[in-house]
Structure formats: structure tokens, C-alpha cells
Design an enzyme around this catalytic site. Structure first.
Site, mmCIF file in Angstrom:
data_model
loop_
_atom_site.group_PDB
_atom_site.id
_atom_site.type_symbol
_atom_site.label_atom_id
_atom_site.label_comp_id
_atom_site.label_asym_id
_atom_site.label_seq_id
_atom_site.Cartn_x
_atom_site.Cartn_y
_atom_site.Cartn_z
ATOM 1 N N TYR A 72 0.827 -1.217 0.000
ATOM 2 C CA TYR A 72 0.000 0.000 0.000
ATOM 3 C C TYR A 72 0.860 1.264 0.000
ATOM 4 C CZ TYR A 72 -4.414 -2.418 0.093
ATOM 5 O OH TYR A 72 -5.493 -3.185 -0.298
ATOM 6 N N ARG A 75 1.822 1.921 -3.547
ATOM 7 C CA ARG A 75 0.678 2.413 -4.336
ATOM 8 C C ARG A 75 0.301 3.831 -3.919
ATOM 9 N NH1 ARG A 75 -3.815 -1.695 -3.429
ATOM 10 N NH2 ARG A 75 -4.939 -0.261 -4.759
ATOM 11 N N GLN A 106 -15.123 2.695 -6.977
ATOM 12 C CA GLN A 106 -14.493 1.602 -6.226
ATOM 13 C C GLN A 106 -13.018 1.913 -6.008
ATOM 14 O OE1 GLN A 106 -15.879 -2.447 -7.959
ATOM 15 N NE2 GLN A 106 -16.291 -0.971 -9.549
ATOM 16 N N ASN A 107 -12.544 2.974 -6.672
ATOM 17 C CA ASN A 107 -11.112 3.289 -6.591
ATOM 18 C C ASN A 107 -10.790 4.004 -5.293
ATOM 19 O OD1 ASN A 107 -11.108 2.231 -9.103
ATOM 20 N ND2 ASN A 107 -10.987 4.182 -10.177
ATOM 21 N N HIS A 124 -14.842 1.864 -1.498
ATOM 22 C CA HIS A 124 -13.777 1.015 -0.942
ATOM 23 C C HIS A 124 -12.725 1.820 -0.180
ATOM 24 C CE1 HIS A 124 -14.802 -2.269 -4.202
ATOM 25 N NE2 HIS A 124 -15.696 -2.222 -3.208
ATOM 26 N N CYS A 132 -6.438 2.740 12.590
ATOM 27 C CA CYS A 132 -5.927 1.751 13.531
ATOM 28 C C CYS A 132 -6.611 0.405 13.252
ATOM 29 C CB CYS A 132 -6.238 2.226 14.945
ATOM 30 S SG CYS A 132 -5.805 0.994 16.169
ATOM 31 N N ASN A 218 -15.728 0.151 -21.624
ATOM 32 C CA ASN A 218 -14.651 -0.775 -21.254
ATOM 33 C C ASN A 218 -14.009 -1.292 -22.542
ATOM 34 O OD1 ASN A 218 -13.170 -3.096 -20.209
ATOM 35 N ND2 ASN A 218 -14.471 -2.938 -18.403
HETATM 36 C C1 BJW Z 1 -10.447 0.024 -18.767
HETATM 37 C C2 BJW Z 1 -9.317 0.661 -19.218
HETATM 38 C C3 BJW Z 1 -9.497 1.942 -19.749
HETATM 39 C C4 BJW Z 1 -8.681 -1.231 -18.455
HETATM 40 N N1 BJW Z 1 -10.718 2.474 -19.775
HETATM 41 N N2 BJW Z 1 -11.639 0.570 -18.812
HETATM 42 C C5 BJW Z 1 -21.817 -11.945 -3.889
HETATM 43 C C6 BJW Z 1 -21.398 -12.993 -4.672
HETATM 44 C C7 BJW Z 1 -20.105 -13.507 -4.537
HETATM 45 C C8 BJW Z 1 -19.211 -12.967 -3.604
HETATM 46 C C9 BJW Z 1 -19.624 -11.935 -2.833
HETATM 47 C C10 BJW Z 1 -20.909 -11.435 -2.961
HETATM 48 N N3 BJW Z 1 -21.042 -10.425 -2.091
HETATM 49 C C11 BJW Z 1 -19.865 -10.257 -1.429
HETATM 50 C C12 BJW Z 1 -18.992 -11.173 -1.853
HETATM 51 C C13 BJW Z 1 -17.584 -11.337 -1.370
HETATM 52 C C14 BJW Z 1 -16.639 -10.329 -1.982
HETATM 53 C C15 BJW Z 1 -16.633 -10.457 -3.496
HETATM 54 O O1 BJW Z 1 -17.198 -9.677 -4.228
HETATM 55 N N4 BJW Z 1 -15.935 -11.446 -4.000
HETATM 56 C C16 BJW Z 1 -15.835 -11.635 -5.455
HETATM 57 C C17 BJW Z 1 -14.360 -11.637 -5.871
HETATM 58 C C18 BJW Z 1 -16.562 -12.861 -5.861
HETATM 59 N N5 BJW Z 1 -16.970 -8.965 -1.594
HETATM 60 C C19 BJW Z 1 -16.569 -8.478 -0.432
HETATM 61 O O2 BJW Z 1 -15.922 -9.154 0.354
HETATM 62 C C20 BJW Z 1 -16.961 -7.050 -0.071
HETATM 63 N N6 BJW Z 1 -17.541 -7.043 1.231
HETATM 64 C C21 BJW Z 1 -18.756 -7.508 1.459
HETATM 65 O O3 BJW Z 1 -19.510 -7.823 0.575
HETATM 66 O O4 BJW Z 1 -19.074 -7.588 2.799
HETATM 67 C C22 BJW Z 1 -20.188 -8.408 3.161
HETATM 68 C C23 BJW Z 1 -19.834 -9.848 2.872
HETATM 69 C C24 BJW Z 1 -18.605 -10.347 3.253
HETATM 70 C C25 BJW Z 1 -18.294 -11.679 2.993
HETATM 71 C C26 BJW Z 1 -19.200 -12.503 2.317
HETATM 72 C C27 BJW Z 1 -20.429 -11.984 1.912
HETATM 73 C C28 BJW Z 1 -20.742 -10.640 2.207
HETATM 74 C C29 BJW Z 1 -15.736 -6.162 -0.014
HETATM 75 C C30 BJW Z 1 -15.106 -5.962 -1.345
HETATM 76 C C31 BJW Z 1 -13.850 -5.093 -1.180
HETATM 77 C C32 BJW Z 1 -13.054 -4.999 -2.464
HETATM 78 N N7 BJW Z 1 -11.809 -4.382 -2.172
HETATM 79 C C33 BJW Z 1 -10.851 -4.154 -3.253
HETATM 80 C C34 BJW Z 1 -9.535 -3.640 -2.627
HETATM 81 C C35 BJW Z 1 -9.680 -2.166 -2.220
HETATM 82 C C36 BJW Z 1 -8.394 -1.608 -1.707
HETATM 83 C C37 BJW Z 1 -7.314 -1.597 -2.732
HETATM 84 O O5 BJW Z 1 -7.411 -0.884 -3.761
HETATM 85 O O6 BJW Z 1 -6.333 -2.303 -2.517
HETATM 86 O O7 BJW Z 1 -11.371 -3.217 -4.190
HETATM 87 S S1 BJW Z 1 -10.595 -5.604 -4.266
HETATM 88 C C38 BJW Z 1 -10.456 -4.749 -5.783
HETATM 89 O O8 BJW Z 1 -11.523 -5.083 -6.697
HETATM 90 C C39 BJW Z 1 -10.614 -3.268 -5.435
HETATM 91 C C40 BJW Z 1 -11.436 -2.784 -6.584
HETATM 92 O O9 BJW Z 1 -12.106 -1.585 -6.229
HETATM 93 C C41 BJW Z 1 -12.359 -3.932 -6.854
HETATM 94 C C42 BJW Z 1 -12.979 -3.930 -8.206
HETATM 95 O O10 BJW Z 1 -12.034 -4.060 -9.209
HETATM 96 P P1 BJW Z 1 -12.216 -3.223 -10.541
HETATM 97 O O11 BJW Z 1 -12.187 -1.792 -10.242
HETATM 98 O O12 BJW Z 1 -13.375 -3.734 -11.301
HETATM 99 O O13 BJW Z 1 -10.822 -3.533 -11.298
HETATM 100 P P2 BJW Z 1 -10.441 -4.741 -12.252
HETATM 101 O O14 BJW Z 1 -8.962 -4.753 -12.312
HETATM 102 O O15 BJW Z 1 -11.128 -5.993 -11.875
HETATM 103 O O16 BJW Z 1 -11.055 -4.333 -13.678
HETATM 104 C C43 BJW Z 1 -10.564 -3.242 -14.422
HETATM 105 C C44 BJW Z 1 -11.410 -3.101 -15.652
HETATM 106 O O17 BJW Z 1 -10.974 -1.931 -16.328
HETATM 107 C C45 BJW Z 1 -11.276 -4.267 -16.638
HETATM 108 O O18 BJW Z 1 -12.578 -4.692 -17.039
HETATM 109 C C46 BJW Z 1 -10.517 -3.654 -17.811
HETATM 110 O O19 BJW Z 1 -10.903 -4.213 -19.071
HETATM 111 C C47 BJW Z 1 -10.944 -2.213 -17.715
HETATM 112 N N8 BJW Z 1 -10.022 -1.236 -18.314
HETATM 113 N N9 BJW Z 1 -8.220 -0.188 -19.035
HETATM 114 C C48 BJW Z 1 -11.763 1.723 -19.313
HETATM 115 N N10 BJW Z 1 -8.427 2.629 -20.221
#
Ligand code: BJW
Length: 251
Positions: A72, A75, A106-107, A124, A132, A218
């Protein structure tokens, strides 16, 4: 990617011209053209051996707090060195023409705010803040330590980034605002997100179910490939300025 013209459907242009409320979900892709790698890009350099999904968890921090803190820190430092790109700026410009524009991001990089967007919901957290790990209290000032992570000045627990990891709840107020903006908007954009992470990924269904026009931007044609959406396949930093020009000429 070389700049090229994108066809913006006339029907969408008209819809945007008369919109009162726009909600915009953004993901890592919108910041890619600023030089921030997307979440599911392979990590480079020192980090190449890690999967980001294995670092963004409370379990990873418990197992190896130093490793997670250093990821982190690197980053956080990158975020201070980059600038908002034309995609962020185009979204901020929409506020001049549409009464309510809500960016739901989400960023954790703060680039929408730096671009001038005034209504930004951070689902997020934000990498520039730390809290803490014991008490959850946000700590304004901290000093890097030779044995990271640094300690909380109040309780001496480990400090951690104020971001939401897998398995953690999203901030309640932010989620409430995101749901309200999504359920009441005329047009919903989903930009630069793979749509794999919940509950953020479910907002697009809420928008569709509430009767909003849904637009996905996208370069990956397979991302959120659902029928009845407008799809603009390409980089947000090129498409969004062209879209804003097409809808509000002279913007
Ligand atoms: C371009 C481009 C250009 C490239 N122009 N586009 C329901 C079903 C299944 C699972 C779950 C569910 N509900 C909850 C869950 C569990 C879990 C989850 O979702 N798991 C999945 C992996 C299946 N969710 C959680 O745990 C969340 N909490 C929660 O729900 O609490 C209650 C609960 C807990 C446990 C069980 C059930 C319920 C919390 C989620 C927290 C996510 N945190 C992160 C890290 C944040 C800190 C950090 O930055 O380090 O957030 S993970 C990461 O993924 C980050 C992002 O915000 C997030 C999304 O990613 P994003 O932004 O979509 O990025 P990419 O890389 O995936 O995609 C980029 C896209 O850009 C691509 O499509 C490219 O093509 C495109 N692109 N260039 C436009 N120029």
C-alpha cells in the site's frame, strides 16, 4: 492506445441531454490511463509473485502486515505522482450540464476529486488515509517506521490503510448514497470495472431494474456483456471526452 473516433449513438446523446440525474460507477480502468495499474493486471517488479486479491484481505494483513503495508505504501506513493486523465476530467465536466451527477467509485486513489467532481462516493475507502487496525479510528498523522507498519499513536495497535478488504463491510453511509443515486438516476454509467466484486457489481442490476439507461465503457468487450446496455468498447480517457463533446458541443 492511439486516439480514434468513437460513434456515440444519437439516441444516447438525446437521453443524456435531457437527463436530470446521472450516476457513474467507476473502477480501476478509469485510472489506467493515469498510470495506475488495474486491480486484475499482473503485478510488476517486486510484486510480480503476488496476486492482488491475496494482499487485499484482513487475513493477509494478519499473516504478514509488513508485506501488505509496503504494497500500500508503494501504491500510495504512485497515486501522489499521477494526475487525473481526460476521462476523469470529462466526468467532472458533466456537472456543468446535468443537475445531479454522482460518481460512485471503487477506486481508492482520489483522482475524481482531484479532477473536480464534487459528489463522489467512495465505496472502498481511500488509500491516502490510514486507520488503527484495532479501534478503526482514522489517524491523521503517522510516521513511517523502520519496522512497518507504524503503530497507532493512541493504542499502539498496527496501522493499516483505510480501505475495504475482501470480507469487510463497505462503509454504510457510502453504500446508502450509492444505492439512492443508482435507484433514482436517469442514466447509469459503468466505467472501467470488471464487475467481479460485490456489492458494487450489483449496482448495475439495480439501475437496470429501476428503469435507468445503462452505458458500459470498457475496452474489454466481454466485461459486463449484458443485453439492453449501450456499450462503448474502448479506453475511457478517449471515449468520455468525445461523448461529452457529442452531447454538449463546446463543453
Ligand atoms: C479500462 C481501461 C481503460 C482497463 N478504460 N476501462 C456476492 C457474490 C459472490 C461474492 C460476494 C458477494 N457479495 C460479497 C462477496 C464477497 C466479496 C466479493 O465480491 N468477492 C468476489 C471476488 C466474488 N466482496 C466483499 O468481500 C466485499 N464485502 C462484502 O460484501 O461484505 C459483506 C460480505 C462479506 C463476505 C461474504 C459476503 C458478504 C468487499 C469488497 C472489497 C473490495 N476491495 C478491493 C480492494 C480495495 C483496496 C485496494 O485498492 O487495494 O477493491 S478488491 C479490488 O476489486 C478493489 C477494486 O475496487 C475492486 C474492483 O475491481 P475493478 O475496479 O473492477 O478492477 P479490475 O482490475 O477488476 O477491472 C478493471 C477493468 O478496467 C477491466 O474490465 C478492464 O478491461 C478495464 N479497463 N483499461 C476503461 N483505459
Amino acid at each position: 492506445m492511439p486516439e480514434r473516433p468513437y460513434a456515440i449513438p444519437q439516441e444516447l446523446v438525446e437521453r443524456l441531454r435531457t437527463a436530470n440525474k446521472i450516476a457513474i460507477l467507476t473502477g480501476a480502468g478509469i485510472s489506467a490511463e493515469s498510470g495506475i495499474p488495474t486491480f486484475r493486471d499482473a503485478l510488476a517488479g517486486l510484486w510480480a509473485q503476488y496476486n492482488p486479491e491475496d494482499l487485499a484481505t484482513p487475513e493477509a494483513f494478519e499473516r504478514n502486515p509488513r508485506l501488505v503495508w509496503e504494497w500500500y505504501s508503494e501504491r500510495r506513493s504512485l497515486v501522489t505522482q499521477v494526475s487525473p486523465n481526460p476521462g476523469h476530467l470529462a466526468l467532472a465536466a458533466m456537472e456543468r450540464f446535468v443537475p445531479t451527477v454522482t460518481v460512485i467509485t471503487q477506486n481508492v486513489d482520489g483522482l475524481h476529486q482531484r479532477a473536480g467532481s464534487t459528489r463522489v462516493v467512495e465505496l472502498h475507502g481511500n488509500i491516502s488515509r490510514v486507520k488503527c487496525s484495532q479501534e478503526g479510528i482514522v489517524v491523521e498523522h503517522w510516521e513511517e517506521s523502520s519496522t512497518p507498519p507504524p503503530l497507532c499513536p493512541f493504542c499502539h495497535g498496527l496501522l493499516r490503510p483505510d480501505v475495504v478488504w475482501f470480507g469487510e463491510l463497505l462503509p454504510e453511509q457510502a453504500m446508502r448514497e450509492a444505492i439512492k443515486a443508482t435507484a433514482t438516476c436517469d442514466v447509469f454509467f459503468s466505467i472501467g470495472t470488471s464487475g467481479q466484486v460485490y456489492p458494487a457489481a450489483s449496482l448495475v442490476d439495480l439501475a437496470r431494474g429501476s428503469g435507468a439507461t445503462v452505458v458500459v465503457i470498457n475496452p474489454d468487450e466481454k466485461a459486463q456483456a449484458l443485453p439492453s446496455f449501450y456499450r462503448l468498447n474502448g479506453p475511457a480517457g478517449q471515449i468520455l471526452p468525445q461523448l461529452v463533446q457529442a452531447v454538449w458541443p463546446g463543453a
